[in-house]
Design an enzyme around this catalytic site. Structure first.
Site, short mmCIF file in Angstrom:
data_model
loop_
_atom_site.label_atom_id
_atom_site.label_comp_id
_atom_site.label_asym_id
_atom_site.label_seq_id
_atom_site.Cartn_x
_atom_site.Cartn_y
_atom_site.Cartn_z
N ASP A 34 0.83 -1.21 0.00
CA ASP A 34 0.00 0.00 0.00
C ASP A 34 0.86 1.26 0.00
O ASP A 34 2.07 1.21 0.28
CB ASP A 34 -0.90 -0.04 1.25
CG ASP A 34 -2.20 0.74 1.09
OD1 ASP A 34 -2.30 1.54 0.14
OD2 ASP A 34 -3.10 0.54 1.91
N ASP A 94 -10.87 2.19 -2.72
CA ASP A 94 -11.38 1.91 -1.37
C ASP A 94 -12.90 1.96 -1.34
O ASP A 94 -13.52 1.55 -0.36
CB ASP A 94 -10.82 2.94 -0.38
CG ASP A 94 -9.39 2.62 0.02
OD1 ASP A 94 -8.95 1.48 -0.22
OD2 ASP A 94 -8.72 3.51 0.57
C1 GLA Z 1 -5.66 2.05 2.55
C2 GLA Z 1 -6.10 0.88 1.71
C3 GLA Z 1 -7.16 0.09 2.47
C4 GLA Z 1 -6.59 -0.37 3.79
C5 GLA Z 1 -6.08 0.82 4.59
C6 GLA Z 1 -5.34 0.36 5.83
O1 GLA Z 1 -6.67 2.98 2.70
O2 GLA Z 1 -6.59 1.31 0.48
O3 GLA Z 1 -7.60 -1.00 1.70
O4 GLA Z 1 -5.55 -1.27 3.54
O5 GLA Z 1 -5.18 1.62 3.82
O6 GLA Z 1 -4.88 1.43 6.59
#
Ligand code: GLA
Length: 624
Positions: A461, A531
């Site tokens: 990420d 997300d």
């Molecule tokens: C980001 C990712 C999510 C999750 C959060 C965790 O927003 O896109 O899917 O993994 O971080 O903090």
């Protein structure tokens, strides 16, 4: 079959692809490369007889070369369009005058590569233009290699784009592109082009949610899903980038792209070579459907890592269920439920490491949190494996919370300027991955994590854009190379991890779809498009995504309602149908699902596996 030939009489190169032809030729004095043809397949003899661009002068304000259809233009002489390359030599000269040097082409397996070398007439710079084509495809990978052959100090590169694409002269083009923001990625936009430039770009150090580096051009907005000519291009780069679509005063459209030159400088040392990222072109006469199928097939066959999984395994991710409050007990309970539904990979998301109870602390400290997992992660992994699932883990290696042991030890490891704010996004700063010591630390840390645990999936990420991209220790040398070196080192770390741990699959995530591009795709099996898991919003996101990228890499989770982003409620069956258009995952809190919901979900997962395994070759085309 892909075929490249050189016609010595007309000094042109002809690239024959599956259903298209591409032709370029040298100017009479060999001082410029001219674009001749890109479109439906024609005989090589016909292509080689096409006249080179015969530009007529437009008074003293233009030059014949400046208004010709150059294939890749160095900045110098009377050129006023967006150039491919702009440099400054050590004596202050800021113009290139080059001449053709030599060429070659060779076949390797299913591809053929052509290279054309130009050299500056007075300075030690070699510029090699590359073209790679593949059997049974209509894509052309183009990139550029720069080399300082030495004897005259460094060459400072100010702008270095990868390729310039020229669709044929037509009255008017429509530009289609993908834009968005967090939670609303990959929205399809279109505009009819008029005189001037449209610049799509990222200055954020990452690919970005704002624009994706992919475009399509069709004359007169004639193309439909099924028919019409479309010229498309996509960039293989995961850092700051730019694509300029320019309509010249003569009404010609060209589309040039590569590394973003904003705030960029690179000192090419004597003897050094620099390979620029590929900017890939694709032609189809079968409309947007033809273009997207062309991209998907190319990605499946030549870009994505080879994988033993004919279909991406069904994944469960516990983020929306437990957020940062993960522990061995609640993850095991979720894993047991997930296994019963038919899930194949169980992923623990954020919160498992350091002092990570919320997003204010812990990033950078990649050791297991012993309050949450007193026995470490291995007992949980063993139980997940015993349930018949692979184990996956979330990491965000390029970031650090100021409240972390890593930052307390190495406050100079983040991008920053002296006497300036270190702007925080989600309470975090960006590690200066251009530094060799940071790159080394990142590899060693993640290598240890993968060596000490049976981890078979990593979600990688990145949750903020870059800011204050300074590197004070480097200020006397070349601090503005960070835009390039961060991404080169990111690729290096992932490549090395993959080499040491070939059984680990990777997912690219950047707060959703902020890092989806042809540069990251060779290094990851899948990506997280957004997300926003609201099924209705996802229809638009997934549609835009599928213009450019194969549905196989598009992870789609079924999550709970009301949706945490939009507060919308839609039936479980609707959520499954939408998620099954890509690679299926589950992200809801299974401890709250009723027995009926679990049964329904189990039925959908079984149906998904049956259908996709049956039609695995066609799986990528399900959404288009
Ligand atoms: C980001 C990712 C999510 C999750 C959060 C965790 O927003 O896109 O899917 O993994 O971080 O903090």
């Amino acid at each position: 079959m892909a075929d490249i030939t050189y016609n010595a009489a007309s000094k042109c190169w002809i690239l024959q692809l599956e259903g298209s032809t591409y032709c370029i030729g040298l100017s009479e004095d060999a001082s410029s490369l001219q674009h001749i043809y890109w479109g439906p397949r024609i005989a090589s003899a016909v292509a080689s007889e096409m006249v080179h661009s015969s530009a007529s002068l437009m008074g003293p304000f233009e030059s014949p070369t400046g208004i010709s259809r150059e294939e890749y233009a160095p900045w110098g002489e009377m050129r006023f369009g967006e150039p491919g390359l702009k440099v400054e030599y050590a004596d202050g000269t800021r113009a290139i005058e080059w001449v053709f040097d030599e060429h070659g082409f060779e076949r390797s397996g299913a591809s053929q590569t052509l290279w054309l070398r130009f050299r500056d007439q007075a300075y030690p710079l070699l510029v090699t233009l590359y073209y790679r084509i593949y059997d049974d495809h209509d894509v052309i990978e183009r990139w550029v290699q720069l080399e300082n052959t030495g004897g005259n100090g460094p060459v400072t590169i100010e702008q270095a784009l990868s390729a310039d694409w020229r669709p044929p002269r037509r009255e008017r083009y429509r530009l289609t592109y993908l834009h968005g923001r967090w939670g609303k990625e990959m929205q399809v936009a279109e505009v009819m082009l008029g005189p001037g430039k449209i610049i799509l770009e990222s200055r954020r150090g990452m690919t970005s949610h704002q624009f994706n580096p992919w475009v399509a051009l069709d004359p007169e907005a004639n193309a439909t899903e099924e028919s019409g000519e479309v010229w498309s291009a996509a960039l293989a780069w995961s850092g700051s980038w730019k694509i300029v679509v320019e309509t010249t005063p003569r009404g010609e459209v060209h589309c040039i792209g590569g590394l973003n030159d904003f705030d960029f400088r690179y000192h090419l040392a004597e003897g050094e070579q620099l390979d620029l990222p590929a900017f890939v072109g694709l032609y189809s006469s079968k409309g947007f459907g033809g273009i997207s199928r062309g991209w998907h097939a190319y990605e499946r066959e030549h870009i994505l890592p080879e994988t033993p999984d004919a279909v991406r395994p069904v994944l469960y991710n516990s983020w929306e269920a437990t957020t940062f409050a993960v522990n061995e007990q609640n993850q095991l309970e979720l894993a047991e439920k997930a296994a019963k539904l038919g899930v194949e990979v169980f992923v623990v998301d954020d919160g498992w490491f350091g002092a990570r109870d919320n997003d204010h602390a812990g990033l950078g400290d990649w050791t297991v949190n012993r309050e949450k997992f007193p026995r470490g992660l291995n007992p949980l992994i063993a139980q997940v494996n015993a349930l018949g699932m692979r184990f996956g883990l979330w990491v965000e290696p390029e970031m650090v919370n100021p409240n972390s042991d890593l930052y307390r030890t190495h406050p100079d490891w983040v991008y920053h300027f002296r006497q300036r704010t270190r702007s925080e996004g989600r309470n975090q700063l960006v590690l200066n991955l251009a530094r060799d010591d940071v790159r080394e630390w990142m590899f060693v840390t993640l290598n240890a994590l993968l060596s000490e645990h049976n981890i078979e999936f990593i979600k990688w990420d990145l949750n903020r854009s870059f800011s204050e991209p300074g590197w004070p220790d480097e200020v006397e040398r070349n601090p503005q190379r960070v835009w390039l070196d961060h991404v080169r080192n990111l690729y290096w770390v992932i490549d090395e991890l993959r080499r040491h741990h070939p059984h680990v699959a990777f997912e690219s995530c950047a707060g959703g779809g902020g890092r989806v591009d042809l540069g990251i795709l060779p290094r990851v099996e899948q990506v997280w498009p957004s997300d926003n898991t609201d099924a209705l919003d996802r229809l638009r996101i997934q549609e835009g995504f599928s213009y450019a990228y194969a549905p196989r890499v598009m992870m789609c989770w079924v999550t709970d309602c009301p949706n945490f982003v939009t507060k919308r409620t839609v039936p479980l069956s609707y959520r499954f149908h939408v998620a099954m258009a890509g690679s299926l995952g589950i992200g809801g809190d299974l401890s709250q699902w009723t027995p009926q919901e679990q049964e329904e979900a189990g039925g959908f997962i079984a149906m998904y596996k049956r259908c996709l395994l049956y039609t695995s070759d066609a799986a990528d085309d399900l959404t288009r």
